[in-house]
Design an enzyme around this catalytic site. Structure first.
Site: not given
Ligand code: PLP
Length: 406
Positions: A123, A200, A203, A226, A364
């Site tokens: 992401h 990370d 997900q 999430k 993203c």
């Molecule tokens: N990392 C992953 C794999 C994600 O899917 C997301 C959000 O879609 C994020 C990071 C960023 O999360 P946040 O916008 O809640 O900080």
């Protein structure tokens, strides 16, 4: 506890609403999840009955709010099986957690020419914070490539290590492909090279049991919203030894021990990283959400969603012209796809008119789109409350759009 989907859905009032006169089919859980009544009530209850700033008050309410806030930290610790609450830093979410780590780790542990390894399926929030550091400090990003099924090439990963490698930062589950990366194995490889790993978990945390000690992750990050909790709160888990080595991120109240104009000393962990008034109402909501999913059982949620995703994959594959991106054997509850020549934006917009909420675009993850040779996809992502009937509605909706496009 029995997985009673009717009872579960009744906990989420929003699932009962209509959009454009059609029942809502919410399949955008990868972006954010809906909140059970229990979470909303815990938040309301704290505002109505226990609201006061934490940590600094001698009065009754402040002490009660502090107890709630610190109990939430303990709930998070238990949920991911961290050793100590000192290792649980509250942040605004995954993005802030990664930015915090990128800034403090690069500042204290890296010099010009050093390298961070990320993967092809990250992401933007696990790419850009490192690039910001790279611009300031002359460090470099190395990228683990993947095959056409969306699996990381572990031999290539191993070859990326050099004495300049200082950190690996990789997603547990891809938000586009659904690939569940073999992070335990990847962490073992990194540790064999003396390199720590940030995972990370944005997900993964909502969909499967996570044990940071079993994984031996050095850092693990996720977002509350999430995992059926409120927006604006998230977590940075870090091994105590590592967090001790890192400098503070932001300055302000809460993170200090003693301040004078000549010299300031910093608070102990985890408060060293929590400048300013924390989102103590958000942490209560997050703890309530974690209690909610724990009561259902993360194994039960994983099994239910796995079965639902397998069903959805089978049904979607019946549609002529269907292309699914992400064919790993180990896959979470995310399905990205394109149908014939229909633009992802058109498909998403027309599905929306049928009451079906999916996400369209690059999710993203533009470097991943480039790797796949596409601009974007439609993404259906499932949560613990989705049903086969909703999958059927999605399939019928796509068929309808497909016929419109001839
Ligand atoms: N990392 C992953 C794999 C994600 O899917 C997301 C959000 O879609 C994020 C990071 C960023 O999360 P946040 O916008 O809640 O900080």
């Amino acid at each position: 506890m029995m997985y009673d989907i009717g009872k579960i859905r009744a906990d989420f009032p929003i699932l009962g609403r209509t959009v454009y006169g059609k029942p809502l089919v919410y399949l955008d859980n990868g972006a954010t999840t809906q909140k059970p009544r229990q979470v909303v009530e815990a938040i309301t209850n704290e505002y109505y009955n226990t609201n006061a700033n934490v940590h600094r008050g001698v009065h009754f309410l402040s002490q009660q709010a502090t107890e709630l806030h610190e109990a939430s930290r303990e709930t998070v610790r238990k949920f991911i099986n961290a050793r100590s609450t000192a290792e649980i830093v509250f942040t605004r979410g995954t993005t802030e957690s990664i930015n915090l780590l990128a800034a403090t780790f690069c500042q204290s542990q890296m010099k010009e020419g050093d390298e961070v390894i990320v993967s092809a399926m990250e992401h933007h929030s696990n790419i850009v914070p490192w690039q910001l550091q790279a611009m300031q400090r002359g460090i470099r990003l190395r990228v683990i490539p993947m095959d056409d099924r969306g699996c990381l090439l572990l031999d290539e990963y191993e070859r990326l290590f050099s004495p300049r490698t200082k950190l690996v930062s990789v997603t547990h589950v891809s938000n586009v492909l659904g690939t569940i990366n073999p992070v335990a194995q990847m962490i073992a490889t990194a540790h064999a090279h003396g390199v720590p790993v940030l995972v990370d978990g944005a997900q993964s945390i909502p969909h499967m049991p996570v044990d940071v000690q079993a994984l031996d992750a050095d850092f693990y990050v996720f977002s509350g919203h999430k995992v059926y909790g409120p927006t604006g709160v998230g977590v940075l888990y870090g091994k105590e030894d590592w967090l001790d080595k890192l400098p503070p991120y932001q300055g302000g109240g809460e993170m200090i021990q003693h301040v004078s104009f000549e010299k300031t000393t910093f608070n102990e962990l985890p408060f060293k990283f929590e400048a300013g008034t924390p989102d103590y109402i958000g942490t209560t909501g997050l703890a309530c959400a974690l209690d909610y999913v724990s009561a259902l059982g993360m194994d039960a949620i994983a099994a239910y969603e796995h079965e639902l995703t397998a069903y959805a994959t089978r049904r979607l594959m019946e549609i002529p012209g269907m292309r699914i991106f992400g064919e790993s054997q180990q896959k979470g509850s995310v399905i990205s796809f394109l149908v014939g020549n229909i633009h992802h934006f058109d498909l998403g917009t027309l599905l929306d008119r049928l009451g079906i909420a999916v996400r369209t675009g690059h999710h993203c993850a533009q470097p991943l789109m480039t790797r796949l040779g596409i601009e974007g996809t439609v993404r259906a992502s499932f949560g613990l409350y989705n049903t086969r009937e909703e999958v059927d509605a999605l399939v019928a909706g796509i068929e309808r759009v497909r016929k419109m496009f001839g």
